[in-house]
Design a protein around this motif. Sequence first.
Motif, PDB file in Angstrom:
ATOM      1  N   VAL A   1      -7.765   9.930   1.730  1.00 35.36           N
ATOM      2  CA  VAL A   1      -6.780   9.179   2.518  1.00 35.36           C
ATOM      3  C   VAL A   1      -5.526   8.818   1.734  1.00 35.36           C
ATOM      4  O   VAL A   1      -4.471   8.581   2.330  1.00 35.36           O
ATOM      5  CB  VAL A   1      -7.395   7.911   3.147  1.00 35.36           C
ATOM      6  N   THR A   2      -5.615   8.783   0.407  1.00 33.81           N
ATOM      7  CA  THR A   2      -4.372   8.542  -0.349  1.00 33.81           C
ATOM      8  C   THR A   2      -3.413   9.711  -0.176  1.00 33.81           C
ATOM      9  O   THR A   2      -2.190   9.525  -0.153  1.00 33.81           O
ATOM     10  CB  THR A   2      -4.662   8.334  -1.842  1.00 33.81           C
ATOM     11  N   ILE A   3      -3.961  10.933  -0.055  1.00 38.15           N
ATOM     12  CA  ILE A   3      -3.115  12.109   0.178  1.00 38.15           C
ATOM     13  C   ILE A   3      -2.456  12.006   1.553  1.00 38.15           C
ATOM     14  O   ILE A   3      -1.242  12.175   1.702  1.00 38.15           O
ATOM     15  CB  ILE A   3      -3.956  13.395   0.076  1.00 38.15           C
ATOM     16  N   GLY A   4      -3.275  11.722   2.577  1.00 39.41           N
ATOM     17  CA  GLY A   4      -2.743  11.637   3.930  1.00 39.41           C
ATOM     18  C   GLY A   4      -1.733  10.522   4.098  1.00 39.41           C
ATOM     19  O   GLY A   4      -0.727  10.676   4.813  1.00 39.41           O
ATOM     20  N   ALA A   5      -1.971   9.382   3.457  1.00 39.58           N
ATOM     21  CA  ALA A   5      -1.012   8.279   3.553  1.00 39.58           C
ATOM     22  C   ALA A   5       0.321   8.668   2.929  1.00 39.58           C
ATOM     23  O   ALA A   5       1.396   8.376   3.472  1.00 39.58           O
ATOM     24  CB  ALA A   5      -1.580   7.037   2.869  1.00 39.58           C
ATOM     25  N   ALA A   6       0.258   9.338   1.768  1.00 41.25           N
ATOM     26  CA  ALA A   6       1.501   9.767   1.108  1.00 41.25           C
ATOM     27  C   ALA A   6       2.250  10.782   1.968  1.00 41.25           C
ATOM     28  O   ALA A   6       3.480  10.717   2.110  1.00 41.25           O
ATOM     29  CB  ALA A   6       1.175  10.356  -0.266  1.00 41.25           C
ATOM     30  N   VAL A   7       1.525  11.725   2.558  1.00 40.61           N
ATOM     31  CA  VAL A   7       2.155  12.722   3.421  1.00 40.61           C
ATOM     32  C   VAL A   7       2.783  12.056   4.644  1.00 40.61           C
ATOM     33  O   VAL A   7       3.911  12.378   5.049  1.00 40.61           O
ATOM     34  CB  VAL A   7       1.128  13.796   3.850  1.00 40.61           C
TER      35      VAL A   7
END
Length: 600
Positions: free
Chosen positions: A359-365
């Motif tokens: 989810v850190t990836i998705g939040a950044a995206v």
Amino acid sequence: MIVLGCNGFTRVSEIFAENFGAVGTDKNYLLGHDAGASLLVDGELVAAVEEERLNREKKTTDFPINSVKWCLDYAGLKFSDIDLIAIPFDFSAKVLDEMLSGIVSAPMPPAAKLDLLNNIGKLFTEVVSHEAILADFAARTGFTPDPDKVVFVPHHLAHAMTGYYVAGMKDTAFLISDGRAEVLSTLMGEIRDGRIRVFDETAIGAEYSIGILFSAITRFLGFVPNNDEYKVMGLSGYTRPPAPNPFLEHLVELHEDGRYSFRRPLETDNPRSFDPLFEQYFGPFQDTLEYKARVAAAAQEMLTVVTRHQVRALEAKTDLNHLLFEGGVALNCLNNTPLFEGSRFDDMEVSFGASDTGVTIGAAVHAWVNHPDNAGRGRSAPRVTPYLGPEYDDAAIEQALRDFDSRVEWSRLNGDDEVVDHVAKLLTEKVVIGWFEGRLEHGPRALGHRSILANPSFPDIKDIINTKVKHREPFRPFAPLVLESEASRVFEMGRKTRSPYMTFVFPVKPEFRDVIPGATHVDGTSRVQTLTDEDTPRLAALLRRFTALTDVPCLINTSFNVAGEPIVCTPADALNCFLGTEIDYLVLGNYLVTKADTSA
């Protein structure tokens, strides 16, 4: 634009222990597990790592101070270089109102209701509110972020954007299902040109969470919730579900728009509230394979029926032909294959970060795509790899070997060709090899950079690895590596052509079940990882050489760790795991390591 994704809370485990009794196996039950950080630079994912790999506390909920610092150090950046900080939760005042309203209207004794209201208030003000998260970040990093540069992304939208980014940023329908986000457990929608549209009528609250229910069953069977659900999945293969299935007969109700409910809502603050119901359905708990397998098979069938119901509704709501399935429930790979095969979608993808690890990836995206500076700009889809964490050069490996000098012996092999040739020959025998190369993979499954490898042609190799290496239950299956070009020859792949992240299960073709018995589950299936030369060149070369020597087209791949510990990260982690188990050989980059003969 530089975006830092960040997930984890300094005091969340303490608050849950003090106010919700969440200790022991329950400590990872709810919020903040799978803490970590990621770094997006001009739309390219350059670094991501889970905090557990660095602090060595499995499923840690702590603020990811080590992950944050490593990501920045890797990219040569300072905190002041960050344009946005993305948090994969949005506990706004509106969300708090929803949570409190739900408690007020719940059928609970007044005293219990007051206690829960008080506990939720503490959780909000001390841990998850915007203000608490900003204060936590400043206290742990020494850097006070500008509140205008912090983006709070609703948790399920972060999940959706993880899948969208990893799948190549193409227009897609999505199904998100997990334990719970802020107040929901599942939702559906579409992503077109990076913009998310949620089908609000499909959303399901946490009181009817299929993820929390499956975790409750995991706990009931004696396993760790939010961690050991794959054990339930593995057990389900030992028997057929009971007919009628009590979960489907007495508990789950399906409704329009892909919604579902339980005849008795979950008590999300009481993780054991359903135990009496499970014993009513299946009889008093018995610590036997037969009992556990019967419950597991019923739970697996229930999950399949519920998610199939959701996907059928999604098919009717979208004209898009691509499906993303994300969230912790999407890690149930035994469910994913029939879910896709029974749908009208042309393809379905589940990312390597489908659980909260991603989810850190998705939040950044999400923060990058939706920032005003990027409005109207064309965005090309960068190539995404799961190999996003720390790597260690020869100097670091040699230093670690010197630190273990009296306990190991080693030799340096001359590059890829010699490593591949030497290790392939070793694997023709009944040996277990620790394999450590390149950057650490991201997500809950070892994908060939921190792996334990073995020859699947030996029927008892599974028992050897489970008992002598992994120190875990003997019923647990192992995944096979196969070249993508060979996958359809060995497995019944259906409409799938690839499975690079171990997120789908396929039947082993009858003519190969005796060829790879060590990687074939009791039900005749395997959780497959397909390899290509582009994604994993050294590992693909090893498999190709091994196959040339043996005519066996697969290798066993399991995570390089023992039960209860995170996957190894550093050379020292690998050496400690090697020495604490009966692994025969360790490959550390270009170094072949054996245990020193201490008999003298």
